[in-house]
Scaffold this motif. Structure first.
Motif, short mmCIF file in Angstrom:
data_model
loop_
_atom_site.label_atom_id
_atom_site.label_comp_id
_atom_site.label_asym_id
_atom_site.label_seq_id
_atom_site.Cartn_x
_atom_site.Cartn_y
_atom_site.Cartn_z
N GLY A 20 -55.14 0.46 -25.73
CA GLY A 20 -54.43 0.60 -24.45
C GLY A 20 -53.68 -0.68 -24.12
N LEU A 228 -51.47 -14.74 -12.27
CA LEU A 228 -50.07 -14.36 -12.00
C LEU A 228 -49.11 -15.52 -12.23
CD1 LEU A 228 -50.68 -12.24 -8.76
CD2 LEU A 228 -49.68 -11.37 -10.90
N VAL A 256 -46.28 -4.17 -16.95
CA VAL A 256 -47.72 -4.11 -16.64
C VAL A 256 -48.16 -2.65 -16.56
CG1 VAL A 256 -47.73 -6.25 -15.29
CG2 VAL A 256 -47.33 -4.10 -14.12
N ASP A 259 -52.59 0.29 -13.19
CA ASP A 259 -53.75 -0.14 -12.41
C ASP A 259 -53.52 -1.49 -11.73
OD1 ASP A 259 -53.68 -0.97 -15.15
OD2 ASP A 259 -55.62 -1.92 -14.88
N HIS A 264 -48.67 -6.88 -8.94
CA HIS A 264 -47.35 -7.30 -9.43
C HIS A 264 -46.18 -6.92 -8.53
CE1 HIS A 264 -49.69 -8.09 -13.02
NE2 HIS A 264 -48.71 -8.92 -13.35
N TRP A 288 -51.38 5.03 -18.56
CA TRP A 288 -52.56 4.69 -19.36
C TRP A 288 -52.64 5.51 -20.63
CZ3 TRP A 288 -57.63 2.36 -17.86
CH2 TRP A 288 -57.39 1.24 -17.08
N1 MSP Z 1 -56.03 -9.93 -16.69
C1 MSP Z 1 -55.39 -8.89 -15.96
C2 MSP Z 1 -53.89 -9.04 -15.97
C3 MSP Z 1 -53.37 -10.33 -15.40
S1 MSP Z 1 -51.63 -10.38 -15.47
C4 MSP Z 1 -51.24 -11.68 -14.55
C5 MSP Z 1 -55.74 -7.53 -16.57
N2 MSP Z 1 -56.18 -7.54 -17.81
S2 MSP Z 1 -56.60 -6.23 -18.64
O1 MSP Z 1 -57.04 -6.70 -19.91
O2 MSP Z 1 -57.52 -5.44 -17.88
O3 MSP Z 1 -55.29 -5.37 -18.79
C6 MSP Z 1 -54.17 -5.91 -19.47
C7 MSP Z 1 -53.04 -4.88 -19.46
O4 MSP Z 1 -53.43 -3.76 -20.24
C8 MSP Z 1 -52.73 -4.36 -18.06
O5 MSP Z 1 -51.34 -4.21 -17.87
C9 MSP Z 1 -53.41 -3.01 -18.04
O6 MSP Z 1 -52.79 -2.08 -17.19
C10 MSP Z 1 -53.22 -2.59 -19.49
N3 MSP Z 1 -54.20 -1.58 -19.89
C11 MSP Z 1 -55.54 -1.67 -19.85
N4 MSP Z 1 -56.08 -0.50 -20.29
C12 MSP Z 1 -55.08 0.34 -20.62
C13 MSP Z 1 -55.00 1.63 -21.15
N5 MSP Z 1 -56.06 2.36 -21.44
N6 MSP Z 1 -53.76 2.11 -21.39
C14 MSP Z 1 -52.62 1.41 -21.16
N7 MSP Z 1 -52.67 0.20 -20.64
C15 MSP Z 1 -53.88 -0.35 -20.33
O7 MSP Z 1 -55.56 -6.54 -15.88
#
Ligand code: MSP
Length: 517
Positions: A20, A228, A256, A259, A264, A288
């Motif tokens: 993801g 950020l 981004v 979620d 943002h 997602w």
């Molecule tokens: N650390 C924060 C982001 C900080 S940006 C200043 C964070 N990290 S995360 O690891 O949870 O997510 C990173 C990115 O991956 C985010 O844009 C989030 O939406 C994306 N995804 C996380 N799981 C996902 C899926 N299952 N599918 C698509 N995108 C996904 O949030």
């Protein structure tokens, strides 16, 4: 030169990346590769989010220091970026001392501007999401996002005057209607604004794995503020080395997932307004990736591991599948069945066969030398015409985030070339390979090789490794990543006369994928 700055979210370094998160890098990578081909000066940033309670706890549970833990996780993330051919120009870590200093500069600035005040925070906090919630937002005392139990916290913290920015944000979206992409996410953003914005806590006293607030060493930055800021700290904002900031900010596209829309489209822009920095052009929000109809969840064993997936299908097919299958902005699901269907029909049959049939004929009829470009009256005149529309439509689709539509246009061209083989019947022409017929066969074969070269230029941003292999099979020693669409993406720019390289099956068919799940 026109510049193009694109960023992705920086993933938490508490566990290995899943597909993801990689999906976001793929979308960003395809976009930046297109802009490079269009002649833009591109800067593509990604990085790692390394502070906060979640990472503190994970490292502590493993009995190693936080820094050592994140170092290992970052190395693994960088390995996965490389594996998936992500062409980021820079990588920012929130534990970089340069970043930490810039976060402190920004805290000072916001404080000087009167946007920070001390108060007591009392409420719920979800550690896995690193997010504060009001009582009314919880569902059965659980986080509305990840359904895990939230913690009650009470602390004296610094607050950011988010409420001050409500009107300015509303004005901004009215004047810049494409600030949030796509439309459904823009509406969600406007919905949040209409609910009203409340000041929120931007520091913590209990979480010490973070950046100290410069005017109060007892307090540490809330991990989201720290994270950020990466988008401008990576460019040297507020330091003597701010050439990149001057050159690239404001960003054209900040990618981004849905979620983290609020962080943002509301918090980040308000923070920028507070320090007097212009807002990015577009916040680009994808949906997602699910497995079937279920959310990815390690604890429930619903996973899509980037290593396993690449071993199973190859990274080109994965990059193709997700960009082709999913309508940008919406959720999309991976199933082995859907993958097998697209892989065999579109990659193996349509594209792979066009390349292998053409090269086999060039080997058979011309001893492996692609005929020279003969000029105007090509047999593939229709393909030449179609190419111009294809190129225009593909570029217009991608620059409006229609990844899937872009591939549909390219495939129409690929299939027009396949149809050309059926119509031109080169095997019939080859029966009398002399005089006029010889020229005709040369022209058919050149037109096919040229169609492959051109479609491969547009395929390159989606499938970089296979595109390079196709170029070398055509005997072209250029890297498709080094060309400009404007000059090399024109019918006839390839002179022909090259010797075809070693032939190999590009997409070996896959069978019974579903049974392997
Ligand atoms: N650390 C924060 C982001 C900080 S940006 C200043 C964070 N990290 S995360 O690891 O949870 O997510 C990173 C990115 O991956 C985010 O844009 C989030 O939406 C994306 N995804 C996380 N799981 C996902 C899926 N299952 N599918 C698509 N995108 C996904 O949030």
């Amino acid at each position: 030169m026109k510049r193009f700055y694109l960023t992705t979210a920086i993933p938490y370094m508490n566990e290995k990346l899943h597909l993801g998160q990689v999906y976001e890098f793929i979308l960003a990578d395809v976009m930046t590769r297109f802009y490079r081909m269009m002649g833009y000066d591109v800067f593509f940033l990604t990085g790692s989010d390394e502070h906060g309670q979640k990472i503190f706890k994970t490292a502590a549970a493993k009995g190693i220091s936080q820094k050592k833990y994140v170092d290992g996780m970052v190395a693994d993330m960088q390995r996965i970026l490389k594996l998936y051919c992500i062409s980021n120009d820079a990588f920012i870590r929130t534990t970089d001392p340069g970043h930490e200093k810039i976060v402190q500069n920004i805290f000072n600035k916001m404080n000087d501007n009167g946007d920070i005040y001390k108060s007591t925070y009392e409420g719920w906090y979800c550690v896995p999401c690193e997010t504060f919630f009001q009582d009314s937002q919880l569902i059965d005392k659980k986080c509305p996002q990840c359904s895990r139990p939230a913690e009650w916290i009470k602390e004296d913290n610094y607050f950011f005057r988010l409420s001050r920015y409500e009107d300015r944000l509303m004005k901004h979206i009215e004047q810049n209607p494409d600030f949030v992409i796509p439309e459904i996410r823009k509406n969600e953003f406007i919905g949040f604004l209409k609910q009203g914005l409340k000041d929120f806590s931007i520091s913590r006293t209990t979480v010490k794995w973070g950046i100290q607030i410069p005017f109060d060493p007892e307090q540490y930055s809330y991990v989201w503020i720290d994270a950020l800021i990466n988008y401008i700290s990576a460019l040297g904002y507020s330091t003597e080395n701010d050439a990149l900031f001057k050159k690239y900010w404001p960003a054209q596209q900040q990618h981004v997932g849905k979620d983290i829309l609020k962080f943002h489209t509301i918090i980040w822009p308000a923070l920028l307004m507070s320090i007097g920095v212009p807002l990015p052009e577009h916040v680009v929000i994808h949906g997602w990736i699910m497995k079937g109809d279920e959310k990815l969840s390690k604890s429930k064993g619903i996973t899509l591991d980037p290593d396993e997936m690449s071993a199973r299908y190859g990274i080109d097919a994965i990059r193709y599948f997700f960009t082709r299958e999913i309508s940008f902005g919406l959720d999309g699901s991976f199933t082995a069945e859907a993958m097998q269907k697209r892989y065999n029909a579109e990659l193996s049959n349509d594209y792979g066969n066009l390349v292998s049939r053409t090269l086999a004929m060039i080997d058979k009829y011309r001893n492996g030398v692609i005929p020279a470009h003969a000029g105007q009256d090509e047999e593939g005149g229709k393909l030449k015409q179609l190419w111009e529309t294809t190129k225009k439509e593909a570029v217009s689709a991608i620059t409006s985030w229609n990844y899937s539509e872009c591939l549909v246009r390219i495939w129409e061209f690929v299939n027009a070339a396949n149809k050309f083989i059926e119509d031109a019947r080169p095997w019939e022409v080859a029966k009398d390979d002399s005089g006029k017929n010889r020229k005709k066969l040369d022209s058919i074969l050149y037109s096919l090789a040229e169609s492959i070269r051109l479609s491969t230029l547009l395929v390159f941003p989606f499938m970089p490794t296979v595109s390079r292999r196709i170029f070398s099979q055509l005997g072209i020693d250029k890297d498709p990543g080094d060309i400009l669409l404007e000059d090399y993406g024109v019918w006839g720019a390839f002179e022909g006369n090259t010797r075809t390289g070693r032939r190999e099956i590009l997409f070996p068919r896959i069978e019974n994928e579903k049974d392997k799940d």
